[in-house]
Design a protein around this motif. Sequence first.
Motif, PDB file in Angstrom:
ATOM      1  N   THR A  30      15.054  16.525  -1.731  1.00 39.35           N
ATOM      2  CA  THR A  30      15.013  15.310  -0.908  1.00 39.35           C
ATOM      3  C   THR A  30      13.662  14.603  -0.979  1.00 39.35           C
ATOM      4  N   TRP A  31      12.739  15.154  -1.733  1.00 36.60           N
ATOM      5  CA  TRP A  31      11.389  14.570  -1.819  1.00 36.60           C
ATOM      6  C   TRP A  31      11.428  13.353  -2.732  1.00 36.60           C
ATOM      7  N   PRO A  32      10.973  12.172  -2.265  1.00 40.22           N
ATOM      8  CA  PRO A  32      11.159  10.933  -3.028  1.00 40.22           C
ATOM      9  C   PRO A  32      10.024  10.569  -3.976  1.00 40.22           C
ATOM     10  N   CYS A  33       8.942  11.324  -3.964  1.00 39.64           N
ATOM     11  CA  CYS A  33       7.759  10.936  -4.739  1.00 39.64           C
ATOM     12  C   CYS A  33       7.736  11.598  -6.110  1.00 39.64           C
ATOM     13  N   VAL A  34       7.135  10.902  -7.067  1.00 42.46           N
ATOM     14  CA  VAL A  34       6.925  11.487  -8.386  1.00 42.46           C
ATOM     15  C   VAL A  34       5.947  12.662  -8.270  1.00 42.46           C
ATOM     16  N   GLN A  35       4.957  12.504  -7.392  1.00 40.71           N
ATOM     17  CA  GLN A  35       3.994  13.580  -7.170  1.00 40.71           C
ATOM     18  C   GLN A  35       4.710  14.801  -6.590  1.00 40.71           C
ATOM     19  N   ARG A  36       4.382  15.966  -7.120  1.00 36.83           N
ATOM     20  CA  ARG A  36       5.016  17.196  -6.654  1.00 36.83           C
ATOM     21  C   ARG A  36       4.695  17.450  -5.185  1.00 36.83           C
ATOM     22  N   LYS A  37       5.676  17.895  -4.435  1.00 35.15           N
ATOM     23  CA  LYS A  37       5.470  18.172  -3.015  1.00 35.15           C
ATOM     24  C   LYS A  37       4.793  19.527  -2.835  1.00 35.15           C
ATOM     25  N   ARG A 126      10.770  11.665   6.289  1.00 34.74           N
ATOM     26  CA  ARG A 126      11.605  10.901   7.231  1.00 34.74           C
ATOM     27  C   ARG A 126      11.903   9.510   6.678  1.00 34.74           C
ATOM     28  N   TYR A 127      10.892   8.896   6.094  1.00 38.85           N
ATOM     29  CA  TYR A 127      11.032   7.551   5.521  1.00 38.85           C
ATOM     30  C   TYR A 127      12.089   7.563   4.411  1.00 38.85           C
ATOM     31  N   ALA A 128      12.023   8.566   3.549  1.00 38.06           N
ATOM     32  CA  ALA A 128      12.970   8.662   2.441  1.00 38.06           C
ATOM     33  C   ALA A 128      14.394   8.854   2.951  1.00 38.06           C
ATOM     34  N   GLY A 129      14.532   9.622   4.038  1.00 40.28           N
ATOM     35  CA  GLY A 129      15.859   9.811   4.621  1.00 40.28           C
ATOM     36  C   GLY A 129      16.447   8.494   5.102  1.00 40.28           C
ATOM     37  N   LYS A 130      15.599   7.665   5.715  1.00 42.04           N
ATOM     38  CA  LYS A 130      16.060   6.351   6.174  1.00 42.04           C
ATOM     39  C   LYS A 130      16.421   5.459   4.991  1.00 42.04           C
ATOM     40  N   GLN A 131      15.662   5.583   3.903  1.00 34.89           N
ATOM     41  CA  GLN A 131      15.969   4.793   2.710  1.00 34.89           C
ATOM     42  C   GLN A 131      17.331   5.171   2.124  1.00 34.89           C
ATOM     43  N   ARG A 132      17.606   6.463   2.097  1.00 35.46           N
ATOM     44  CA  ARG A 132      18.910   6.898   1.562  1.00 35.46           C
ATOM     45  C   ARG A 132      20.039   6.359   2.432  1.00 35.46           C
ATOM     46  N   GLN A 133      19.826   6.373   3.751  1.00 42.34           N
ATOM     47  CA  GLN A 133      20.851   5.854   4.651  1.00 42.34           C
ATOM     48  C   GLN A 133      21.001   4.338   4.466  1.00 42.34           C
ATOM     49  N   MET A 134      19.877   3.641   4.297  1.00 43.73           N
ATOM     50  CA  MET A 134      19.935   2.198   4.066  1.00 43.73           C
ATOM     51  C   MET A 134      20.668   1.869   2.768  1.00 43.73           C
ATOM     52  N   ARG A 176      10.615  -1.884   1.420  1.00 46.59           N
ATOM     53  CA  ARG A 176      10.380  -0.494   1.829  1.00 46.59           C
ATOM     54  C   ARG A 176      10.225   0.417   0.617  1.00 46.59           C
ATOM     55  N   VAL A 177      10.939   0.104  -0.459  1.00 47.39           N
ATOM     56  CA  VAL A 177      10.791   0.874  -1.698  1.00 47.39           C
ATOM     57  C   VAL A 177       9.351   0.763  -2.206  1.00 47.39           C
ATOM     58  N   GLN A 178       8.819  -0.478  -2.201  1.00 47.48           N
ATOM     59  CA  GLN A 178       7.447  -0.693  -2.639  1.00 47.48           C
ATOM     60  C   GLN A 178       6.454   0.050  -1.754  1.00 47.48           C
ATOM     61  N   SER A 179       6.686  -0.004  -0.449  1.00 55.00           N
ATOM     62  CA  SER A 179       5.797   0.684   0.493  1.00 55.00           C
ATOM     63  C   SER A 179       5.796   2.177   0.241  1.00 55.00           C
ATOM     64  N   LEU A 180       6.972   2.736  -0.046  1.00 55.88           N
ATOM     65  CA  LEU A 180       7.085   4.177  -0.287  1.00 55.88           C
ATOM     66  C   LEU A 180       6.272   4.583  -1.510  1.00 55.88           C
ATOM     67  N   THR A 181       6.263   3.734  -2.534  1.00 54.89           N
ATOM     68  CA  THR A 181       5.491   4.021  -3.740  1.00 54.89           C
ATOM     69  C   THR A 181       4.011   4.206  -3.407  1.00 54.89           C
ATOM     70  N   TYR A 182       3.485   3.334  -2.544  1.00 55.31           N
ATOM     71  CA  TYR A 182       2.072   3.431  -2.164  1.00 55.31           C
ATOM     72  C   TYR A 182       1.818   4.637  -1.263  1.00 55.31           C
ATOM     73  N   VAL A 183       2.718   4.860  -0.310  1.00 54.38           N
ATOM     74  CA  VAL A 183       2.534   5.962   0.638  1.00 54.38           C
ATOM     75  C   VAL A 183       2.557   7.307  -0.085  1.00 54.38           C
ATOM     76  N   CYS A 184       3.332   7.393  -1.158  1.00 48.68           N
ATOM     77  CA  CYS A 184       3.424   8.648  -1.915  1.00 48.68           C
ATOM     78  C   CYS A 184       2.070   9.085  -2.480  1.00 48.68           C
ATOM     79  N   GLU A 185       1.148   8.131  -2.628  1.00 50.72           N
ATOM     80  CA  GLU A 185      -0.164   8.456  -3.171  1.00 50.72           C
ATOM     81  C   GLU A 185      -1.112   9.039  -2.118  1.00 50.72           C
TER      82      GLU A 185
END
Length: 208
Positions: A30-37, A126-134, A176-185
Amino acid sequence: MRGSRVIATSILLYAASLAASFGAAQNDPTWPCVQRKVPELSVGQVWSGPDIPETAKSWDDDTAIHALVDELAARRNPLDVAQKRIVEFAGSLPKDELNDKMLLLFQGLFDTLNREREQVISGISRYAGKQRQMADDLRKEASRVDAMRAKADTDPDDLDRANERLTWETRVFEERVQSLTYVCEVPTIIEQRLYGLSKTIEQSMPKK
């Protein structure tokens, strides 16, 4: 009909990109980032100095150390400025206190930044979960608009309102997709900051 199908296709492509990111994460589907969790850091990942004693865990009992940790941990404070502050602090200490104080400082920074990083990772999940629901909701809405277009007796005004709403919700989703990309860093940025501060602390300690 074409507009809503384009929207639905873009959402499906986004879902596919998420799936690719999940695959890259490996340890959490469920982890949405390219960076390993990596949920939390270990001391060994950022510290190669002397062993940290159990007593260092009481760093927050030292008022001066606590205030310095808050100052150094704040990302609004540039890393090079924070590192200079560590050097200044080390230079102000009596030699017989230097080692213990610097170990307290490291433990305080580790606890504070590791906790901040954990909170960011939790927020990303949590953000990624909301994105999947959206994404799921938008796919359903696009199908509903397509169904409205296919009906000969659909009120054109109702169709326009539905399409406008779908377009707006899709725009919000994409932002929100764009925001997630930045937050992942951010977790990586926090880890790099902790590493940089830790190295400065090590270099400011007495050499044996």
